[in-house]
Design a protein around this motif. Structure first.
Motif, PDB file in Angstrom:
ATOM      1  N   ALA A 141       0.059 -28.747 -15.255  1.00 11.25           N
ATOM      2  CA  ALA A 141       0.480 -28.636 -13.847  1.00 11.25           C
ATOM      3  C   ALA A 141       1.301 -27.387 -13.551  1.00 11.25           C
ATOM      4  O   ALA A 141       1.789 -27.217 -12.433  1.00 11.25           O
ATOM      5  CB  ALA A 141       1.239 -29.876 -13.387  1.00 11.25           C
ATOM      6  N   SER A 142       1.424 -26.484 -14.506  1.00  8.09           N
ATOM      7  CA  SER A 142       2.306 -25.333 -14.322  1.00  8.09           C
ATOM      8  C   SER A 142       1.772 -24.304 -13.331  1.00  8.09           C
ATOM      9  O   SER A 142       2.543 -23.545 -12.741  1.00  8.09           O
ATOM     10  CB  SER A 142       2.549 -24.647 -15.671  1.00  8.09           C
ATOM     11  OG  SER A 142       1.318 -24.201 -16.226  1.00  8.09           O
ATOM     12  N   ARG A 143       0.434 -24.272 -13.128  1.00  8.13           N
ATOM     13  CA  ARG A 143      -0.138 -23.221 -12.276  1.00  8.13           C
ATOM     14  C   ARG A 143      -1.000 -23.793 -11.150  1.00  8.13           C
ATOM     15  O   ARG A 143      -1.820 -23.077 -10.572  1.00  8.13           O
ATOM     16  CB  ARG A 143      -0.953 -22.233 -13.119  1.00  8.13           C
ATOM     17  CG  ARG A 143      -0.146 -21.512 -14.176  1.00  8.13           C
ATOM     18  CD  ARG A 143      -0.856 -20.270 -14.695  1.00  8.13           C
ATOM     19  NE  ARG A 143      -0.910 -19.211 -13.696  1.00  8.13           N
ATOM     20  CZ  ARG A 143      -2.014 -18.797 -13.079  1.00  8.13           C
ATOM     21  NH1 ARG A 143      -3.187 -19.362 -13.333  1.00  8.13           N
ATOM     22  NH2 ARG A 143      -1.980 -17.820 -12.196  1.00  8.13           N
ATOM     23  N   LEU A 144      -0.800 -25.036 -10.815  1.00  9.35           N
ATOM     24  CA  LEU A 144      -1.612 -25.642  -9.765  1.00  9.35           C
ATOM     25  C   LEU A 144      -1.360 -25.009  -8.405  1.00  9.35           C
ATOM     26  O   LEU A 144      -2.170 -25.151  -7.488  1.00  9.35           O
ATOM     27  CB  LEU A 144      -1.343 -27.153  -9.694  1.00  9.35           C
ATOM     28  CG  LEU A 144      -1.771 -27.970 -10.918  1.00  9.35           C
ATOM     29  CD1 LEU A 144      -1.435 -29.442 -10.716  1.00  9.35           C
ATOM     30  CD2 LEU A 144      -3.255 -27.792 -11.218  1.00  9.35           C
ATOM     31  N   GLN A 145      -0.246 -24.287  -8.262  1.00  5.49           N
ATOM     32  CA  GLN A 145       0.084 -23.660  -6.979  1.00  5.49           C
ATOM     33  C   GLN A 145      -0.595 -22.314  -6.788  1.00  5.49           C
ATOM     34  O   GLN A 145      -0.648 -21.781  -5.675  1.00  5.49           O
ATOM     35  CB  GLN A 145       1.610 -23.482  -6.861  1.00  5.49           C
ATOM     36  CG  GLN A 145       2.183 -22.240  -7.534  1.00  5.49           C
ATOM     37  CD  GLN A 145       2.182 -22.271  -9.064  1.00  5.49           C
ATOM     38  OE1 GLN A 145       1.879 -23.293  -9.663  1.00  5.49           O
ATOM     39  NE2 GLN A 145       2.556 -21.159  -9.690  1.00  5.49           N
ATOM     40  N   LYS A 182       9.022 -22.496 -20.711  1.00  4.81           N
ATOM     41  CA  LYS A 182       9.845 -21.647 -19.847  1.00  4.81           C
ATOM     42  C   LYS A 182       9.542 -21.893 -18.372  1.00  4.81           C
ATOM     43  O   LYS A 182      10.248 -21.384 -17.499  1.00  4.81           O
ATOM     44  CB  LYS A 182       9.613 -20.179 -20.188  1.00  4.81           C
ATOM     45  CG  LYS A 182      10.114 -19.797 -21.584  1.00  4.81           C
ATOM     46  CD  LYS A 182       9.875 -18.320 -21.867  1.00  4.81           C
ATOM     47  CE  LYS A 182      10.370 -17.950 -23.257  1.00  4.81           C
ATOM     48  NZ  LYS A 182      10.122 -16.517 -23.572  1.00  4.81           N
ATOM     49  N   VAL A 183       8.489 -22.660 -18.095  1.00  2.65           N
ATOM     50  CA  VAL A 183       8.169 -23.014 -16.710  1.00  2.65           C
ATOM     51  C   VAL A 183       9.219 -24.009 -16.217  1.00  2.65           C
ATOM     52  O   VAL A 183       9.447 -25.026 -16.862  1.00  2.65           O
ATOM     53  CB  VAL A 183       6.770 -23.641 -16.612  1.00  2.65           C
ATOM     54  CG1 VAL A 183       6.463 -24.037 -15.176  1.00  2.65           C
ATOM     55  CG2 VAL A 183       5.710 -22.689 -17.151  1.00  2.65           C
ATOM     56  N   PRO A 184       9.869 -23.749 -15.090  1.00  2.25           N
ATOM     57  CA  PRO A 184      10.899 -24.682 -14.602  1.00  2.25           C
ATOM     58  C   PRO A 184      10.326 -26.070 -14.348  1.00  2.25           C
ATOM     59  O   PRO A 184       9.209 -26.215 -13.824  1.00  2.25           O
ATOM     60  CB  PRO A 184      11.379 -24.026 -13.295  1.00  2.25           C
ATOM     61  CG  PRO A 184      10.998 -22.585 -13.425  1.00  2.25           C
ATOM     62  CD  PRO A 184       9.744 -22.550 -14.234  1.00  2.25           C
ATOM     63  N   PHE A 185      11.077 -27.077 -14.713  1.00  2.00           N
ATOM     64  CA  PHE A 185      10.644 -28.461 -14.516  1.00  2.00           C
ATOM     65  C   PHE A 185      10.376 -28.738 -13.037  1.00  2.00           C
ATOM     66  O   PHE A 185       9.440 -29.449 -12.687  1.00  2.00           O
ATOM     67  CB  PHE A 185      11.704 -29.412 -15.062  1.00  2.00           C
ATOM     68  CG  PHE A 185      11.307 -30.860 -15.061  1.00  2.00           C
ATOM     69  CD1 PHE A 185      10.044 -31.263 -15.472  1.00  2.00           C
ATOM     70  CD2 PHE A 185      12.216 -31.836 -14.656  1.00  2.00           C
ATOM     71  CE1 PHE A 185       9.689 -32.613 -15.477  1.00  2.00           C
ATOM     72  CE2 PHE A 185      11.871 -33.175 -14.665  1.00  2.00           C
ATOM     73  CZ  PHE A 185      10.608 -33.571 -15.073  1.00  2.00           C
ATOM     74  N   GLN A 186      11.196 -28.144 -12.164  1.00  2.00           N
ATOM     75  CA  GLN A 186      11.008 -28.386 -10.732  1.00  2.00           C
ATOM     76  C   GLN A 186       9.657 -27.870 -10.254  1.00  2.00           C
ATOM     77  O   GLN A 186       9.044 -28.466  -9.358  1.00  2.00           O
ATOM     78  CB  GLN A 186      12.135 -27.740  -9.931  1.00  2.00           C
ATOM     79  CG  GLN A 186      12.156 -28.152  -8.461  1.00  2.00           C
ATOM     80  CD  GLN A 186      12.314 -29.658  -8.292  1.00  2.00           C
ATOM     81  OE1 GLN A 186      13.211 -30.281  -8.877  1.00  2.00           O
ATOM     82  NE2 GLN A 186      11.441 -30.264  -7.494  1.00  2.00           N
ATOM     83  N   ARG A 187       9.170 -26.774 -10.843  1.00  4.65           N
ATOM     84  CA  ARG A 187       7.852 -26.286 -10.451  1.00  4.65           C
ATOM     85  C   ARG A 187       6.774 -27.316 -10.806  1.00  4.65           C
ATOM     86  O   ARG A 187       5.842 -27.544 -10.037  1.00  4.65           O
ATOM     87  CB  ARG A 187       7.528 -24.954 -11.119  1.00  4.65           C
ATOM     88  CG  ARG A 187       6.164 -24.411 -10.659  1.00  4.65           C
ATOM     89  CD  ARG A 187       5.697 -23.226 -11.462  1.00  4.65           C
ATOM     90  NE  ARG A 187       6.613 -22.106 -11.372  1.00  4.65           N
ATOM     91  CZ  ARG A 187       6.490 -20.998 -12.086  1.00  4.65           C
ATOM     92  NH1 ARG A 187       5.493 -20.882 -12.951  1.00  4.65           N
ATOM     93  NH2 ARG A 187       7.359 -20.021 -11.952  1.00  4.65           N
TER      94      ARG A 187
END
Length: 284
Positions: A141-145, A182-187
């Protein structure tokens, strides 16, 4: 080795596509490895990918990928796949072709050509008349945006698509301890909620005993709160709770006992009684 315990991402001399008997798919899943370079933006303590050996290649050749998938589809549909180990040990109900899954040695959405890869598999599905064959994205889910991933998701969801997204934690501390990204949890949380607002998603969660400890009661409550927040924004098509099923490079990553998983799942079900919940246990 039983077929469902063998998830090696290699098949004969193929570079990208591989067959597995998947417990969660309840049949044959044809994997698409978009990360042959073994690069991932997560470093999960339970990851089974062997990063101590060099990759065979680092590029993704979409023409070759499509040819490999054609061969695998032929092998499954003809039954030839089930004449070779470990697939010859698959039970009759496990021999059903369920999906093409974007899942490999890293996070599939990190590939710039992700939408093109999805389009190739969608065209193959259509050309062969496989209307019941799902296209599944298994993602952290890190790059779904990202705009290009949104483009790929549009194609995926127009072609029998499902998004199976990882959520292993309820708190930042547990996320960093288990997923080590390193991907923020909130993202991750924002992407899950925003994606669920557009399309139904399945949440996949691996709970384990790490360094001798399972998740605390407070961690489980925080996790349930995250699920409820996602469901408030959109549609949860299901929740899959599982644990370590095969050996991992880190010996302190151990499966949770079935009784602990059942207790944890019961708490989730009490909080979200209208969401389909499946539990997958560790090795018997």
């Amino acid at each position: 080795m039983k077929a469902h315990l063998d998830h090696r991402r290699a098949w004969q001399d193929f570079d990208y596509c591989y067959p597995v008997i998947s417990r969660r798919s309840k049949g044959v899943s044809l994997g698409v490895n978009l990360n042959p370079d073994k690069v991932c933006n997560f470093d999960c303590v339970y990851c089974e990918v062997d990063r101590t050996t060099p990759p065979r290649r680092k590029d993704v050749d979409l023409d070759q990928l499509a040819r490999e998938m054609e061969v695998l589809l032929d092998l499954v549909q003809s039954g030839e796949l089930f004449q070779v180990p470990p697939f010859d040990s698959a039970a009759p109900h496990q021999r059903r072709l369920n999906d093409i899954a974007f899942s490999g040695d890293g996070e599939p959405t990190t590939l710039r050509a992700f939408p093109q890869a999805v389009a190739r598999m969608a065209a193959l599905r259509s050309r062969r008349g496989l209307r019941d064959l799902k296209l599944v994205l298994i993602t952290d889910a890190s790059r779904l945006q990202a705009p290009e991933i949104q483009e790929g998701l549009e194609i995926l969801m127009d072609n029998g698509g499902e998004v199976w997204a990882k959520l292993d934690a309820g708190t930042e501390a547990h996320y960093q301890a288990i997923d080590r990204s390193k991907v923020p949890f909130q993202r991750i949380l924002d992407n899950l909620a925003e994606t669920a607002a557009r399309w139904p998603i399945v949440i996949q969660t691996l709970f384990l005993a790490w360094q001798g400890q399972g998740p605390s009661d407070a961690e489980v409550e925080a996790y349930i709160g995250r699920l409820q927040a996602i469901r408030a924004r959109g549609t949860l098509a299901g929740i899959q709770i599982y644990t370590v099923a095969r050996p991992t490079p880190e010996p302190e990553a151990r499966p949770l006992p079935a009784t602990d998983l059942d207790r944890l799942a019961a708490r989730v079900k009490d909080a979200l009684p209208d969401v389909a919940l499946e539990v997958f246990y560790g090795p018997a």
